[in-house]
Design a protein around this motif. Structure first.
Motif, short mmCIF file in Angstrom:
data_model
loop_
_atom_site.label_atom_id
_atom_site.label_comp_id
_atom_site.label_asym_id
_atom_site.label_seq_id
_atom_site.Cartn_x
_atom_site.Cartn_y
_atom_site.Cartn_z
N LYS A 30 0.83 -1.21 0.00
CA LYS A 30 0.00 0.00 0.00
C LYS A 30 0.86 1.25 0.00
O LYS A 30 0.59 2.21 -0.74
CB LYS A 30 -0.92 0.00 1.22
CG LYS A 30 -1.78 1.24 1.35
CD LYS A 30 -2.73 1.12 2.52
CE LYS A 30 -3.66 2.33 2.60
NZ LYS A 30 -4.68 2.16 3.65
N ILE A 88 -5.24 -1.95 0.08
CA ILE A 88 -4.15 -1.27 -0.62
C ILE A 88 -4.61 0.02 -1.28
O ILE A 88 -3.91 1.04 -1.26
CB ILE A 88 -3.53 -2.22 -1.67
CG1 ILE A 88 -2.78 -3.37 -0.96
CG2 ILE A 88 -2.56 -1.48 -2.59
CD1 ILE A 88 -2.33 -4.48 -1.90
N THR A 89 -5.80 0.00 -1.87
CA THR A 89 -6.26 1.13 -2.66
C THR A 89 -7.12 2.14 -1.89
O THR A 89 -7.46 3.19 -2.43
CB THR A 89 -7.09 0.64 -3.86
OG1 THR A 89 -8.24 -0.07 -3.38
CG2 THR A 89 -6.26 -0.28 -4.75
#
Length: 467
Positions: A186, A273-274
């Motif tokens: 991330k 992560i996003t």
């Protein structure tokens, strides 16, 4: 790491040590190495302390129940105070493992009424998750619930409401959300290491009967040893079927199939992560290809999910696949594709590779240039070279880097440690019910798309179906 290993490997290892969860690292441009692939070990030891004793009860003592409990008891200051299961043989096994004095019951409400129990671990069949979690929160118990958080989409918002009213900690069991590998991925994704994200491919394949949920069934399985009537609470009565109890993942009345079990793991990691809330459009397809054992869910399934642009990420598409008879063997990975590279995550870490466009658009090769008259070709080449320098015509290069977690690392332990830290410190868990429902909902919608043969439209912000 042994000296023998260090002397034989040709890759440069750089140790990354940190005391914070964000694991800082220097820019790739500063890396000097002669190999095309550099390996880095992500080293991180989460400090674990026991400020207060936390007494937990386990509800559902099957495979994940045992795994969850074994991990939870590794955290200092955590004690087992009781266990519940509808099969008497598993309660007998709990006493074998944890002592004859362990309080056991077939009615989880008896555990919730005990004042000496602080938290519960819910590892039952999916159709009981929301009901038990809601009851536990109302009884002022902290909750660790296996994924998916709910069995049906309509259960999500009421459970979130129960959690908010309770002021208790709730953690859902997609442990990748607490993984140091995903935390590091991330960090690098947000730093722009692969450019602008546009596509994600994620797979979770298996090739075994056990991997396809054909678990061992006990020799004494019967209505005498299984509280079948309680198992069917709120459902139409049906004759006892040991498969529907011990192989519950294979039946949509009790489980959520491939989507609820394995898509959720993949989507949880992608969302972590996003920083995404989820997709707005979900469509799926599948088939029952090989494991024709009476199950009513597919053993090969794919889904496509469209994620709109938000403040935290550009628009991108997610393609998911699970195959329970994969000739490629047991493999799982997530590939995040950006405009300048790719992050590929597997069970031990991740690899970053780069592929960047040159400034110049290119001329010749598989191009229409050679279909023009010779004189025109030469003139076009001259114009091209006058406009673009030789450096402009070259692709920029960046060395690939592989990150690996250190030997003995357990994201499962980190996830439980975060849960108990949140209880002791009065903080939020890494995977609270809002995050967990936003990860589960698209997967349950994928099931609806498969069974109803239609596209599902979802509002990921308000967590509701769109008309």
């Amino acid at each position: 790491m042994s000296k023998d290993y260090a002397s034989t490997r040709r890759k440069f290892l750089k140790q990354l040590t940190t005391t914070s969860a964000m694991l800082a690292a220097g820019p790739f441009a500063s890396i000097a190495n002669e190999e095309k692939l550099e390996e880095r070990i992500i080293r991180y030891q989460r400090p674990i302390s026991a400020n207060d004793t936390i007494r937990v009860a386990l509800i559902g003592t099957g495979i994940m129940g045992h795994n969850d409990l074994q991990t939870a008891l590794k955290v200092p200051g955590v004690e087992l105070a009781g266990a519940c299961d509808l099969y008497t043989g598993r309660l007998e096994r709990m006493k074998e493992l944890h002592g004859n004095d362990l309080y056991t019951t077939q009615d989880y409400r008896e555990l919730l009424n005990k004042k000496d129990i602080d938290a519960v671990i819910i590892a039952t069949s999916d159709h009981w998750h929301a009901r038990i979690a809601t009851d536990a929160l109302r009884k002022q118990k902290h909750v660790y619930c296996e994924k998916p958080m709910v069995h049906k989409l309509w259960e999500g918002l009421p459970l979130i409401g129960a959690h908010r009213l309770s002021k208790k900690v709730m953690q859902v069991g997609s442990q990748r959300v607490s993984s140091i590998a995903y935390i590091k991925a991330k960090e690098l994704y947000q730093a722009g290491e692969i450019g602008a994200l546009n596509c994600v491919e994620a797979t979770y394949d298996r090739q075994s009967a056990i991997g396809a949920w054909e678990y061992t069934i006990p020799t004494d399985a019967s209505p005498k040893t299984v509280d079948w009537r309680r198992y069917l609470t709120g459902m139409p009565q049906m004759p006892f079927d040991p498969k529907k109890f011990f192989w519950w993942r294979n039946y949509k009345a009790f489980g959520t199939g491939m989507a609820g079990d394995l898509f959720v793991h993949l989507i949880s990691g992608i969302h972590m992560i996003t920083d995404s809330y989820g997709p707005t459009r979900i469509v799926s397809s599948g088939q029952l290809s090989y494991w024709k054992d009476g199950r009513d869910v597919p053993d090969v399934m794919t889904a496509i999910m469209d994620y709109p642009a938000t403040k935290t990420h550009p628009a991108f598409q997610v393609m998911l696949r699970v195959n329970f008879i994969s000739g490629g063997g047991d493999k799982s990975n997530i590939r995040l594709y950006g405009t300048e590279g790719m992050i590929e995550l597997d069970g031990n870490g991740f690899t970053i590779t780069h592929s960047m466009l040159p400034k110049a658009p290119g001329i010749g090769g598989y191009d229409s240039l050679n279909t023009f008259p010779t004189a025109m070709q030469e003139e076009l080449k001259k114009q091209y070279n006058d406009r673009w320098t030789s450096d402009d015509q070259k692709r920029p290069e960046k060395a690939p880097v592989k990150y690996k977690v250190h030997d003995g690392y357990s994201e499962h332990l980190d996830h439980f440690t975060n849960f108990f830290d949140a209880i002791r410190n009065g903080t939020q868990a890494n995977e609270g019910p809002e995050f967990a429902f936003r990860a589960a909902a698209p997967c349950l919608a994928a099931n609806d798309s498969y069974f109803q043969k239609r596209i599902i439209y979802w509002d990921p912000v308000n967590m509701r179906l769109k008309a």
